[in-house]
Design an enzyme around this catalytic site. Sequence first.
Site, mmCIF file in Angstrom:
data_model
loop_
_atom_site.group_PDB
_atom_site.id
_atom_site.type_symbol
_atom_site.label_atom_id
_atom_site.label_comp_id
_atom_site.label_asym_id
_atom_site.label_seq_id
_atom_site.Cartn_x
_atom_site.Cartn_y
_atom_site.Cartn_z
ATOM 1 N N ALA A 57 0.835 -1.206 0.000
ATOM 2 C CA ALA A 57 0.000 0.000 0.000
ATOM 3 C C ALA A 57 0.869 1.256 0.000
ATOM 4 O O ALA A 57 0.549 2.233 -0.683
ATOM 5 C CB ALA A 57 -0.942 -0.011 1.203
ATOM 6 N N ALA A 60 2.031 1.773 -3.507
ATOM 7 C CA ALA A 60 0.948 2.293 -4.344
ATOM 8 C C ALA A 60 0.699 3.769 -4.058
ATOM 9 O O ALA A 60 0.566 4.570 -4.985
ATOM 10 C CB ALA A 60 -0.330 1.485 -4.111
ATOM 11 N N GLU A 61 0.649 4.137 -2.787
ATOM 12 C CA GLU A 61 0.388 5.534 -2.443
ATOM 13 C C GLU A 61 1.552 6.428 -2.866
ATOM 14 O O GLU A 61 1.334 7.554 -3.322
ATOM 15 C CB GLU A 61 0.122 5.696 -0.953
ATOM 16 C CG GLU A 61 -0.241 7.116 -0.613
ATOM 17 C CD GLU A 61 -1.032 7.279 0.666
ATOM 18 O OE1 GLU A 61 -1.210 8.438 1.064
ATOM 19 O OE2 GLU A 61 -1.468 6.273 1.241
ATOM 20 N N SER A 62 2.761 5.935 -2.739
ATOM 21 C CA SER A 62 3.929 6.736 -3.133
ATOM 22 C C SER A 62 3.904 7.066 -4.612
ATOM 23 O O SER A 62 4.104 8.219 -5.003
ATOM 24 C CB SER A 62 5.220 5.982 -2.791
ATOM 25 O OG SER A 62 5.342 5.792 -1.406
#
Length: 139
Positions: A57, A60-62
């Site tokens: 996660a 993905a957020e980065s």
Amino acid sequence: MDNSKILKAFNERSKNTLMETLNIEYVDVGEDFLTAKMSVNSRVHQPYGQLHGGATAALAESVGSAASNFFIDSKSQFINGIQLSINHIKSKREGVVFATAKNVHKGKTTHLWEVTIVDEDRNLISVAKMTNIVLEKRK
């Protein structure tokens, strides 16, 4: 700005951050996507020796947050992630995973990204949806 300079700038901004701790490196960029990679080893494992969903996660957020920077005026605006939804499809014990963010919606105040995470053999590991808000910097 050429792609190598863009990637270098993103990777420089990652120093002394969670991205450096997780060994996330931006590796490819195009008109409609940004890709980062992360090594899968004991640093990102959960106790059963598999890739931790939280590390996935974070990857993905980065990449989703970084990609939004292409669509803002970084002198007067900045990005904050406001929603992340991720489905884990397959486990991974070692190797490398690649996260590619593709824009779904580019509004004035929100950006929506689909982030696909695959391994070095292109096996689907996870799929995420990321929403960012565009905020004005305070003077």
